[in-house]
Design a protein around this motif. Sequence first.
Motif, mmCIF file in Angstrom:
data_model
loop_
_atom_site.group_PDB
_atom_site.id
_atom_site.type_symbol
_atom_site.label_atom_id
_atom_site.label_comp_id
_atom_site.label_asym_id
_atom_site.label_seq_id
_atom_site.Cartn_x
_atom_site.Cartn_y
_atom_site.Cartn_z
ATOM 1 N N GLN A 77 0.830 -1.209 0.000
ATOM 2 C CA GLN A 77 0.000 0.000 0.000
ATOM 3 C C GLN A 77 0.862 1.255 0.000
ATOM 4 O OE1 GLN A 77 -3.052 -0.146 3.095
ATOM 5 N NE2 GLN A 77 -3.028 -2.370 3.013
ATOM 6 N N ASN A 78 2.072 1.139 0.515
ATOM 7 C CA ASN A 78 2.982 2.289 0.588
ATOM 8 C C ASN A 78 3.863 2.418 -0.650
ATOM 9 O OD1 ASN A 78 2.148 2.867 3.313
ATOM 10 N ND2 ASN A 78 3.465 1.187 4.000
ATOM 11 N N PHE A 79 4.283 1.269 -1.233
ATOM 12 C CA PHE A 79 5.319 1.320 -2.271
ATOM 13 C C PHE A 79 4.932 0.637 -3.586
ATOM 14 C CE2 PHE A 79 7.344 1.005 1.989
ATOM 15 C CZ PHE A 79 7.671 2.342 2.102
ATOM 16 N N ASN A 80 3.810 -0.056 -3.609
ATOM 17 C CA ASN A 80 3.236 -0.606 -4.846
ATOM 18 C C ASN A 80 4.223 -1.473 -5.636
ATOM 19 O OD1 ASN A 80 1.058 -0.893 -6.752
ATOM 20 N ND2 ASN A 80 2.146 0.519 -8.092
ATOM 21 N N PHE A 81 4.730 -2.517 -5.009
ATOM 22 C CA PHE A 81 5.692 -3.385 -5.696
ATOM 23 C C PHE A 81 5.068 -4.682 -6.217
ATOM 24 C CE2 PHE A 81 6.272 -3.630 -1.040
ATOM 25 C CZ PHE A 81 5.784 -4.916 -0.801
ATOM 26 N N ILE A 82 3.845 -5.005 -5.802
ATOM 27 C CA ILE A 82 3.214 -6.259 -6.219
ATOM 28 C C ILE A 82 2.490 -6.079 -7.546
ATOM 29 C CG2 ILE A 82 1.476 -8.008 -5.675
ATOM 30 C CD1 ILE A 82 2.001 -7.548 -2.734
ATOM 31 N N CYS A 83 2.760 -6.983 -8.491
ATOM 32 C CA CYS A 83 1.939 -7.070 -9.701
ATOM 33 C C CYS A 83 0.734 -7.956 -9.415
ATOM 34 C CB CYS A 83 2.747 -7.634 -10.863
ATOM 35 S SG CYS A 83 3.958 -6.494 -11.530
ATOM 36 N N MET A 84 1.030 -9.204 -9.069
ATOM 37 C CA MET A 84 -0.041 -10.140 -8.714
ATOM 38 C C MET A 84 0.388 -11.001 -7.528
ATOM 39 S SD MET A 84 -2.850 -9.892 -10.426
ATOM 40 C CE MET A 84 -3.627 -11.494 -10.194
ATOM 41 N N PRO A 85 -0.497 -11.181 -6.557
ATOM 42 C CA PRO A 85 -0.222 -12.164 -5.503
ATOM 43 C C PRO A 85 -0.534 -13.560 -6.026
ATOM 44 C CG PRO A 85 -2.340 -11.088 -5.120
ATOM 45 C CD PRO A 85 -1.756 -10.431 -6.339
ATOM 46 N N ILE A 86 0.281 -14.528 -5.671
ATOM 47 C CA ILE A 86 -0.003 -15.923 -6.014
ATOM 48 C C ILE A 86 -1.159 -16.402 -5.128
ATOM 49 C CG2 ILE A 86 0.957 -18.237 -6.249
ATOM 50 C CD1 ILE A 86 2.245 -16.098 -8.059
ATOM 51 N N ASP A 87 -2.079 -17.120 -5.703
ATOM 52 C CA ASP A 87 -3.284 -17.560 -4.995
ATOM 53 C C ASP A 87 -2.952 -18.077 -3.595
ATOM 54 O OD1 ASP A 87 -5.266 -20.103 -4.426
ATOM 55 O OD2 ASP A 87 -6.303 -18.413 -5.381
ATOM 56 N N ALA A 88 -3.606 -17.490 -2.571
ATOM 57 C CA ALA A 88 -3.287 -17.805 -1.176
ATOM 58 C C ALA A 88 -3.550 -19.263 -0.838
ATOM 59 C CB ALA A 88 -4.082 -16.885 -0.248
ATOM 60 N N ASP A 89 -4.598 -19.840 -1.421
ATOM 61 C CA ASP A 89 -4.906 -21.251 -1.135
ATOM 62 C C ASP A 89 -3.827 -22.176 -1.699
ATOM 63 O OD1 ASP A 89 -7.230 -20.548 0.162
ATOM 64 O OD2 ASP A 89 -8.491 -20.746 -1.624
ATOM 65 N N ASP A 90 -3.359 -21.864 -2.923
ATOM 66 C CA ASP A 90 -2.301 -22.683 -3.528
ATOM 67 C C ASP A 90 -1.014 -22.599 -2.717
ATOM 68 O OD1 ASP A 90 -4.055 -23.331 -5.532
ATOM 69 O OD2 ASP A 90 -3.238 -21.894 -6.980
ATOM 70 N N VAL A 91 -0.696 -21.389 -2.256
ATOM 71 C CA VAL A 91 0.517 -21.186 -1.463
ATOM 72 C C VAL A 91 0.417 -21.951 -0.147
ATOM 73 C CG1 VAL A 91 1.829 -19.467 -0.168
ATOM 74 C CG2 VAL A 91 1.106 -18.959 -2.499
ATOM 75 N N GLU A 92 -0.736 -21.865 0.511
ATOM 76 C CA GLU A 92 -0.894 -22.550 1.799
ATOM 77 C C GLU A 92 -0.853 -24.069 1.622
ATOM 78 O OE1 GLU A 92 -3.865 -22.703 5.683
ATOM 79 O OE2 GLU A 92 -3.659 -20.878 4.476
ATOM 80 N N GLU A 93 -1.401 -24.564 0.533
ATOM 81 C CA GLU A 93 -1.378 -26.010 0.280
ATOM 82 C C GLU A 93 0.057 -26.514 0.165
ATOM 83 O OE1 GLU A 93 -2.947 -29.275 -3.063
ATOM 84 O OE2 GLU A 93 -3.520 -27.158 -3.214
ATOM 85 N N TYR A 94 0.895 -25.782 -0.575
ATOM 86 C CA TYR A 94 2.292 -26.203 -0.706
ATOM 87 C C TYR A 94 3.019 -26.070 0.633
ATOM 88 C CZ TYR A 94 7.043 -26.574 -2.576
ATOM 89 O OH TYR A 94 8.343 -26.961 -2.825
ATOM 90 N N ALA A 95 2.720 -25.005 1.373
ATOM 91 C CA ALA A 95 3.349 -24.817 2.686
ATOM 92 C C ALA A 95 3.005 -25.972 3.628
ATOM 93 C CB ALA A 95 2.898 -23.482 3.289
ATOM 94 N N ARG A 96 1.773 -26.433 3.575
ATOM 95 C CA ARG A 96 1.364 -27.557 4.438
ATOM 96 C C ARG A 96 2.067 -28.856 4.021
ATOM 97 N NH1 ARG A 96 -2.298 -26.315 8.025
ATOM 98 N NH2 ARG A 96 -3.639 -24.478 7.741
ATOM 99 N N GLU A 97 2.268 -29.022 2.725
ATOM 100 C CA GLU A 97 3.008 -30.194 2.254
ATOM 101 C C GLU A 97 4.417 -30.195 2.831
ATOM 102 O OE1 GLU A 97 3.083 -30.498 -1.970
ATOM 103 O OE2 GLU A 97 0.902 -30.411 -2.180
ATOM 104 N N LEU A 98 5.038 -29.033 2.845
ATOM 105 C CA LEU A 98 6.396 -28.937 3.387
ATOM 106 C C LEU A 98 6.398 -29.164 4.889
ATOM 107 C CD1 LEU A 98 7.776 -25.891 1.347
ATOM 108 C CD2 LEU A 98 8.341 -28.304 1.037
#
Length: 614
Positions: A129-150
């Motif tokens: 919100q301060n510096f606008n560096f994100i183009c797109m966030p990777i889907d939060a559910d997909d990220v959490e699924e991989y994190a749980r696998e690890l």
Amino acid sequence: MTVWSKLTYVMPDSVRDMMESYELYTGIQNNLPNVLAAAAVLYAVWKLTNFVIIKRKLNKKREASKIQIQKAKAKWCEVVDSDSRITLEEVDRITSMNFADLTKSLKDGGLKVVTVVRAFQRKAAIENQNFNFICMPIDADDVEEYARELDAMPVSDRGSKPLFGIPLSVKENEDVEGYCATLGCTRRLGVISEKNSPRVQVLKDLGAIPFITTNVPQGLLSFSCANPIYGVTTNPWNAKREPGGSSGGEGAAIGSGASVFGLGSDIGGSIRIPASWNGVTGIKPTAGRISAVGRHTSSPGQTMVKATAGPLASTVDGLIMAMRAFSSKQMFLEDPSIPQQFFNEEELLSQRPLTIGVYYTAGPVEVCAAAKRAVKEAADVLASRGHKIVPYELRDAELCSTKFFPAAVFGDGGAHLVNLLYGDELSHDISPLIKLLSLPLLLKKALNKIISFAVVDYAAEVIKKNEGVASVNDWCILQRELQEYIHLVISDWKSDGIDAVLCPPMPVPAMPLGDPQLAKSAVSYCVTWNVLNFPAGVVPVTRVTSADEEADKKNFPPKDMFHRVLKRGLTDSAGLPMAAQIVTLPYHEELCLRIMKELESEVSFQPLQRPLHT
């Protein structure tokens, strides 16, 4: 021979006979000037109409996409901000950990991967919100699924994944499965990557978790960071300053603490400028050592000065881990076309005293007081560790930035870039370049002559090179001259016994927003090593002081328009980070990383701290 005679000479007989039968032949011959004028007007009207139609289509496409992007970001922010499993205090604690400590805590189970990823997601959502560096966030559910696998992996097995659980930010020009690599260009919106690039896939296979893609300047050829799709990215040390480019989103994300480890690319300083301006580390490897598949550029096809992917990180440890991954068996399986050069641990860990050449200025571009001081402090540190520091002078330093680089990148006269951006809304930093490249060759040559009277000689030489290479023979001659120059520089290093070179990455700290378009030649300190294809890394060393500012008020020479822009940006620059650049011979990234690590361990530079909980 008259104009009409020339036309009829090349005209097919059938066309000429048809014109004669309808008595057009004589009519056109008698009114040739009017006919040519009318044809020119019709052509101009057709071109303008076509441009307007394309522009409207692109505007419609871009505005529709921006709405979708905003909705996706809002939904992502809602998900990560509403997670009650982690507090802001925990976010601050986790995101302020250095790379080595974070890696250890993840592997030994002290921290859960899900917790670490959510911490960086939340930090990124707030800082964006301060510096606008994100183009797109990777889907939060997909990220959490991989994190749980690890997280489900036994601790004893986690050593097989060196990057176990480390959140990864990715520059937007990399292929990430399911997402666009637009380069900030509307025409590429909707072009969805079908699979990860080899670099993203290998990092993911080794345990890293991609969680955001980061912003780039439109067309990538800028050290600003703005485009009409994702907007303007600013510097976390001072939001009125540039974050650098073209990996500016990476620099800002890591510099703000929203990422610890990222993937960028570099053809003219695009990793090292953002690293130096945001107070983080980065390395440009030798082009050809790392796979180039799935990485998009604005000058594809030319092989004289090659872009290369490379890592940025909060500390050199992150760079080392990335280069190990890029030199692993997994990478060679992903792309068998690259040489199987495994990571040289012996060179990284060697204690052999080195001979390091140092220079503070090269070519016509002057360097500010803080940039010189950063290099001097780095030289003192390395000397204290037993290395021999000797003066170094790069032969014909201006050739790289004024001749070889622009001639290579714009060998086609900028045709690919112009076509890519035709009808698009242009960002402020690339608009003048595209307008110049779009001109007919004769008009371009005439305008370049005029411009050359208004700017300094070396800048005029760069401008001239955007005309493109006249013939294949000229391209071959240029290529041969470059190869001869590279061999001469390598010969100089060998005859002087030089193992590495220490120099500034940029002549000034982060510039005010908008200024880079007026000072393109500032990249000469980085571009040199792209042209020579030597690996080069950046380590933050110090920060600009008020004494540096005062010295520059008195001593920095406003000798031309270009240097007046640089001097203007030195006002109110106290507190901004300054870095040193380490360069080694091709394919000796491990030696470069060794020196960077030694330097980092001794300097007192402190990364930016922006706690969310107060």
